[in-house]
Design an enzyme around this catalytic site. Sequence first.
Site, PDB file in Angstrom:
ATOM      1  N   SER A  88       0.680  -1.484  -0.180  1.00 52.99           N
ATOM      2  CA  SER A  88      -0.384   0.115   0.350  1.00 52.99           C
ATOM      3  C   SER A  88       0.693   1.494  -0.162  1.00 52.99           C
ATOM      4  CB  SER A  88      -0.883  -0.188   0.926  1.00 52.99           C
ATOM      5  OG  SER A  88      -1.751  -1.111   1.140  1.00 52.99           O
TER       6      SER A  88
HETATM    7  N1  SAH Z   1      -0.387  -5.468   4.250  1.00 53.23           N
HETATM    8  C1  SAH Z   1       0.356  -5.847   3.133  1.00 53.23           C
HETATM    9  C2  SAH Z   1      -0.262  -5.197   1.819  1.00 53.23           C
HETATM   10  C3  SAH Z   1      -1.295  -6.470   1.402  1.00 53.23           C
HETATM   11  S1  SAH Z   1      -2.229  -6.575  -0.113  1.00 53.23           S
HETATM   12  C4  SAH Z   1       1.514  -4.781   2.483  1.00 53.23           C
HETATM   13  O1  SAH Z   1       1.866  -3.989   3.395  1.00 53.23           O
HETATM   14  O2  SAH Z   1       2.540  -5.205   2.220  1.00 53.23           O
HETATM   15  C5  SAH Z   1      -3.179  -7.492   0.178  1.00 53.23           C
HETATM   16  C6  SAH Z   1      -3.431  -8.847   0.301  1.00 53.23           C
HETATM   17  O3  SAH Z   1      -3.906 -10.047   1.171  1.00 53.23           O
HETATM   18  C7  SAH Z   1      -2.206  -9.947  -0.908  1.00 53.23           C
HETATM   19  O4  SAH Z   1      -1.145  -9.892  -0.207  1.00 53.23           O
HETATM   20  C8  SAH Z   1      -3.313 -11.075  -0.351  1.00 53.23           C
HETATM   21  O5  SAH Z   1      -2.941 -11.999  -1.212  1.00 53.23           O
HETATM   22  C9  SAH Z   1      -4.104 -10.801   1.049  1.00 53.23           C
HETATM   23  N2  SAH Z   1      -5.160 -11.826   0.481  1.00 53.23           N
HETATM   24  C10 SAH Z   1      -6.679 -11.385  -0.103  1.00 53.23           C
HETATM   25  N3  SAH Z   1      -7.150 -11.930   0.630  1.00 53.23           N
HETATM   26  C11 SAH Z   1      -6.791 -12.179   1.605  1.00 53.23           C
HETATM   27  C12 SAH Z   1      -7.483 -13.629   2.329  1.00 53.23           C
HETATM   28  N4  SAH Z   1      -8.697 -14.319   2.464  1.00 53.23           N
HETATM   29  N5  SAH Z   1      -6.874 -13.773   3.803  1.00 53.23           N
HETATM   30  C13 SAH Z   1      -5.663 -13.813   3.816  1.00 53.23           C
HETATM   31  N6  SAH Z   1      -5.060 -13.265   2.835  1.00 53.23           N
HETATM   32  C14 SAH Z   1      -5.489 -12.360   1.789  1.00 53.23           C
END
Ligand code: SAH
Length: 239
Positions: A88
Amino acid sequence: MRGVLAAALLLALSLPGCGVSPREPGSDDFAAARARMVREQLEARGIRDRRVLEAMGRVPRHELVPESLRARAYDDGPLPIGEGQTISQPLVVATMSQALALQGDERVLEVGTGSGYQAAVLAELAAEVYTIELEPALAARAARDLERLGYGAKLHTRLGDGYAGWPEAAPFDAIVVTAAPDHVPQPLVEQLVAGGRLVIPVGGRGGQQLLLLTRTESGVVREELLPVMFVPLRRDPDE
Ligand code: SAH
């Protein structure tokens, strides 16, 4: 006292490579870019929580993005991290972290580990952090990187569907979700303590609202923070 300090300094200076630890805040090649990010992207745009500003001034974001994008690690936007996912924008991480109102002694859950950057920021702000990721390649890489950066002791990583939270580690004082579901997952609300805070983007692919939900003795208080754009929260069909 001054003599001891002077002696320690002399010793540090006389040992090659020992003067400054690479993990000390402000000591890496990206320190200036990171300080500028905090000043111009966060402070100037209204982030007021000193602990959040200091935490983001410490976490080496460039160590958590793909090597080829390091030079852009402190830019004012999201970056791709592989598997179609993104780290993000710094302002979004700061806004979500600030909304959790952490003091330092909390147990926090993050859903969507991704690069591990938000998890590292949380580890600077709270006592114990649990973070869960659905995508195996990202979960493995973030676990390795967070350990390498020294966050292993207070940070617990897991591969799985965060829709269901982390029941064995619940309840949590705060929960942050960094992928967007189209509704608030009830298990997450249930895994909050009374007074606990849940920060979550809710909506479809066209855009979402970042919500702050506070669980109280008598129900849930809901506040809309700002419009945001996150990758969708996916579901594991086996869970
Ligand atoms: N917090 C992260 C950004 C995340 S992007 C950072 O600091 O880099 C969102 C993430 O959520 C992705 O890696 C995606 O694979 C994950 N995601 C999507 N659905 C999910 C779920 N049901 N449970 C856990 N992770 C999930």
